[in-house]
Design a protein around this motif. Structure first.
Motif, mmCIF file in Angstrom:
data_model
loop_
_atom_site.group_PDB
_atom_site.id
_atom_site.type_symbol
_atom_site.label_atom_id
_atom_site.label_comp_id
_atom_site.label_asym_id
_atom_site.label_seq_id
_atom_site.Cartn_x
_atom_site.Cartn_y
_atom_site.Cartn_z
ATOM 1 N N GLY A 138 -6.654 8.230 -7.214
ATOM 2 C CA GLY A 138 -7.326 7.403 -6.217
ATOM 3 C C GLY A 138 -8.827 7.630 -6.176
ATOM 4 O O GLY A 138 -9.353 8.616 -6.716
ATOM 5 N N SER A 139 -9.479 6.706 -5.496
ATOM 6 C CA SER A 139 -10.940 6.732 -5.398
ATOM 7 C C SER A 139 -11.463 8.077 -4.881
ATOM 8 O O SER A 139 -12.428 8.632 -5.408
ATOM 9 C CB SER A 139 -11.353 5.604 -4.457
ATOM 10 O OG SER A 139 -12.724 5.497 -4.385
ATOM 11 N N ARG A 140 -10.805 8.588 -3.849
ATOM 12 C CA ARG A 140 -11.281 9.829 -3.234
ATOM 13 C C ARG A 140 -11.112 11.028 -4.157
ATOM 14 O O ARG A 140 -11.666 12.088 -3.915
ATOM 15 C CB ARG A 140 -10.538 10.072 -1.915
ATOM 16 C CG ARG A 140 -10.909 9.068 -0.843
ATOM 17 C CD ARG A 140 -9.812 8.916 0.199
ATOM 18 N NE ARG A 140 -10.063 7.785 1.090
ATOM 19 C CZ ARG A 140 -9.810 6.510 0.757
ATOM 20 N NH1 ARG A 140 -9.314 6.201 -0.436
ATOM 21 N NH2 ARG A 140 -10.065 5.534 1.594
ATOM 22 N N HIS A 155 -8.568 -3.486 -1.883
ATOM 23 C CA HIS A 155 -9.339 -2.405 -1.277
ATOM 24 C C HIS A 155 -10.831 -2.719 -1.265
ATOM 25 O O HIS A 155 -11.566 -2.232 -0.414
ATOM 26 C CB HIS A 155 -9.057 -1.074 -1.978
ATOM 27 C CG HIS A 155 -7.659 -0.588 -1.726
ATOM 28 N ND1 HIS A 155 -6.603 -0.958 -2.513
ATOM 29 C CD2 HIS A 155 -7.140 0.189 -0.733
ATOM 30 C CE1 HIS A 155 -5.489 -0.417 -2.030
ATOM 31 N NE2 HIS A 155 -5.787 0.278 -0.955
ATOM 32 N N GLN A 199 -1.500 7.032 -10.722
ATOM 33 C CA GLN A 199 -2.778 6.570 -10.174
ATOM 34 C C GLN A 199 -3.576 7.767 -9.672
ATOM 35 O O GLN A 199 -3.046 8.644 -9.007
ATOM 36 C CB GLN A 199 -2.510 5.598 -9.024
ATOM 37 C CG GLN A 199 -3.760 5.109 -8.318
ATOM 38 C CD GLN A 199 -3.447 3.987 -7.322
ATOM 39 O OE1 GLN A 199 -2.626 3.112 -7.607
ATOM 40 N NE2 GLN A 199 -4.072 4.010 -6.171
ATOM 41 N N GLU A 202 -2.444 -5.779 -3.230
ATOM 42 C CA GLU A 202 -1.458 -5.244 -2.282
ATOM 43 C C GLU A 202 -0.651 -6.394 -1.691
ATOM 44 O O GLU A 202 -1.198 -7.408 -1.244
ATOM 45 C CB GLU A 202 -2.162 -4.415 -1.204
ATOM 46 C CG GLU A 202 -2.588 -3.062 -1.777
ATOM 47 C CD GLU A 202 -3.077 -2.053 -0.769
ATOM 48 O OE1 GLU A 202 -2.988 -0.837 -1.065
ATOM 49 O OE2 GLU A 202 -3.565 -2.453 0.308
ATOM 50 N N ARG A 227 3.379 -1.457 -7.679
ATOM 51 C CA ARG A 227 2.626 -0.329 -7.134
ATOM 52 C C ARG A 227 3.111 0.008 -5.729
ATOM 53 O O ARG A 227 3.626 -0.851 -5.002
ATOM 54 C CB ARG A 227 1.125 -0.623 -7.107
ATOM 55 C CG ARG A 227 0.731 -1.763 -6.235
ATOM 56 C CD ARG A 227 -0.466 -1.486 -5.340
ATOM 57 N NE ARG A 227 -0.273 -0.496 -4.321
ATOM 58 C CZ ARG A 227 -1.205 0.380 -3.991
ATOM 59 N NH1 ARG A 227 -2.366 0.415 -4.604
ATOM 60 N NH2 ARG A 227 -0.971 1.242 -3.015
ATOM 61 N N CYS A 235 0.866 -1.181 0.000
ATOM 62 C CA CYS A 235 0.000 0.000 0.000
ATOM 63 C C CYS A 235 0.905 1.234 0.000
ATOM 64 O O CYS A 235 0.788 2.095 -0.870
ATOM 65 C CB CYS A 235 -0.906 -0.029 1.230
ATOM 66 S SG CYS A 235 -2.023 1.360 1.301
ATOM 67 N N LYS A 269 -8.980 5.032 -10.524
ATOM 68 C CA LYS A 269 -9.832 4.253 -9.626
ATOM 69 C C LYS A 269 -11.234 4.847 -9.601
ATOM 70 O O LYS A 269 -11.407 6.066 -9.711
ATOM 71 C CB LYS A 269 -9.207 4.229 -8.245
ATOM 72 C CG LYS A 269 -7.934 3.385 -8.230
ATOM 73 C CD LYS A 269 -7.550 3.037 -6.829
ATOM 74 C CE LYS A 269 -6.810 1.730 -6.783
ATOM 75 N NZ LYS A 269 -6.738 1.224 -5.402
ATOM 76 N N LYS A 320 -0.227 9.226 0.670
ATOM 77 C CA LYS A 320 -1.355 8.352 0.996
ATOM 78 C C LYS A 320 -2.602 9.141 1.397
ATOM 79 O O LYS A 320 -2.528 10.020 2.271
ATOM 80 C CB LYS A 320 -0.980 7.416 2.149
ATOM 81 C CG LYS A 320 0.104 6.405 1.827
ATOM 82 C CD LYS A 320 -0.180 5.561 0.603
ATOM 83 C CE LYS A 320 -1.455 4.767 0.663
ATOM 84 N NZ LYS A 320 -1.698 4.012 -0.605
ATOM 85 N N PRO A 321 -3.735 8.813 0.791
ATOM 86 C CA PRO A 321 -4.994 9.475 1.161
ATOM 87 C C PRO A 321 -5.614 8.777 2.360
ATOM 88 O O PRO A 321 -6.398 7.847 2.204
ATOM 89 C CB PRO A 321 -5.853 9.258 -0.095
ATOM 90 C CG PRO A 321 -5.358 7.964 -0.666
ATOM 91 C CD PRO A 321 -3.926 7.805 -0.250
ATOM 92 N N ARG A 327 -12.582 -0.713 -7.502
ATOM 93 C CA ARG A 327 -11.981 -0.985 -6.194
ATOM 94 C C ARG A 327 -13.035 -1.066 -5.091
ATOM 95 O O ARG A 327 -12.727 -0.965 -3.913
ATOM 96 C CB ARG A 327 -10.902 0.054 -5.862
ATOM 97 C CG ARG A 327 -11.304 1.463 -6.096
ATOM 98 C CD ARG A 327 -12.190 2.071 -5.053
ATOM 99 N NE ARG A 327 -11.498 2.306 -3.814
ATOM 100 C CZ ARG A 327 -12.067 2.385 -2.620
ATOM 101 N NH1 ARG A 327 -13.383 2.278 -2.513
ATOM 102 N NH2 ARG A 327 -11.365 2.619 -1.532
#
Ligand code: PEP
Ligand code: MN
Length: 331
Positions: free
Chosen positions: A179-181, A267, A177, A293, A121, A97, A202, A126-127, A232
């Motif tokens: 990310g989802s957020r 995730h 990447q 991961e 990866r 991660c 994502k 990091k979020p 994800r």
């Protein structure tokens, strides 16, 4: 409307002509050398015929869909010599991660390479949900990731968490990447697109498929050469799994929209015991690959340990997957 510039005409001159007619002009990139602009009137009506008469305009057409560049993207994209999608052998993106140290990422990369993993990866930024949780080692971790990937012949994937990290990530990673957020963060999507790198997008944890495709359109419209979509998991009501892995979304993106889409069961599930069956399900649904991961000591990982596999577990998982094409039929 989509305006195509005549071959040999000056695109900048055409753009100025369009702006002078009161049009909002967005350049569309990534289309085999032809120059296109997406235009919308600010106010008042400018007819298609008026636009067609402007100097240097070859053609004016209504886009057939809200995401023409995504729709034009081939089902199989090539990244650093690796084909993702279109029925190619599933790609495996694996790694921790968080990139925690130079030694950690190199040790993991060395374990992954012989397993057939092609993408390494690891997050540098990091979020995290809590401001008190580990936030990543920052830009230095991108250098550790890049050198581990380089030393082992893997392609590096890392997240750009904000606009300020895009340049660093683009310098060190082969794939950026989102990310989802951040899937809905249009300023970030524009900046990542402009970096000109293939992008792993994502799905937002509560995003509709149309919103996800439009986020991909942002990336391609601003210059990303390729977008790989990554399911994800989405928010659901049941805490039995961290998220709900939406395999219908994978089938729709792959079989209806013909997009390269991979699945991140780590995730989605949040627990390592279910990753094998859901990986198999993901490939059956049309996934072009998996993001898994992996850490040599998941119990000591700075983030996402419970969903993280050891290299041995990853090896067993990969052995448990059907051989490319076998049993799944032509995808
Ligand atoms: C990650 O890949 O480590 C990550 C934070 O993923 P997501 O954006 O899907 O939560
Ligand atoms: Mn994670």
């Amino acid at each position: 409307m989509i305006v195509t510039v005549k071959p040999g005409a000056d695109p900048d001159g055409v753009r100025r002509g369009l702006v002078a007619r009161g049009l909002w002009v967005t350049p569309l990139m990534g289309d085999k050398g032809a120059v296109h602009f997406l235009v919308r009137p600010y106010s008042g009506a400018v007819t298609r015929e008026e636009i067609a008469r402007l100097d240097g305009v070859a053609d004016v057409a209504e886009p057939r869909t809200p995401h023409p560049l995504v729709d034009a993207q081939p089902h199989a994209v090539r990244i650093g010599g690796v084909t993702v999608g279109g029925g190619a052998a599933p790609v495996i993106m694996a790694g921790p991660c968080s990139v925690e140290s130079e030694d950690q990422i190199l040790t993991i990369a060395r374990r992954l390479r012989p397993l057939g993993v092609t993408f390494l990866r690891g997050g540098a930024f990091k979020p995290r949900t809590s401001p008190y949780d580990f936030q990543g080692c920052g830009a230095v971790a991108l250098r550790w990731l890049a050198s581990a990937a380089h030393a082992t012949g893997l392609l590096a994937v890392s997240e750009a968490l904000g606009e300020s990290s895009v340049a660093d990530v683009a310098e060190h990673a082969d794939v950026i990447q989102v990310g989802s957020r951040n899937m809905h963060n249009s300023a970030l999507l524009r900046a990542v697109g402009a970096a000109g790198r293939p992008t792993l997008l994502k799905r937002g944890m509560a995003a509709t498929l149309e919103e996800w495709l439009l986020a991909g359109e942002y990336l391609l419209a601003h210059g990303a050469p390729a977008v790989i979509f990554c399911e994800r998991g989405i928010r659901s009501f049941d805490p039995a799994t961290r998220n709900l892995l939406d395999l219908s979304a994978v089938a729709i993106l792959s079989h209806v929209h013909h997009q390269p889409v991979i699945v991140d069961p780590s995730h989605a599930l949040g627990r390592r015991d279910l990753i094998l069956p859901m990986s198999r399900a993901a490939l059956a649904a049309g996934a072009a690959g998996l993001l898994l991961e992996t850490h040599t000591a998941p119990e000591q990982a700075m983030s996402d340990g419970p969903q993280t596999l050891t290299p041995e577990e990853l090896e067993a998982l990969l052995r448990g997957l059907p051989a490319p094409g076998a049993a799944l039929g032509a995808r």
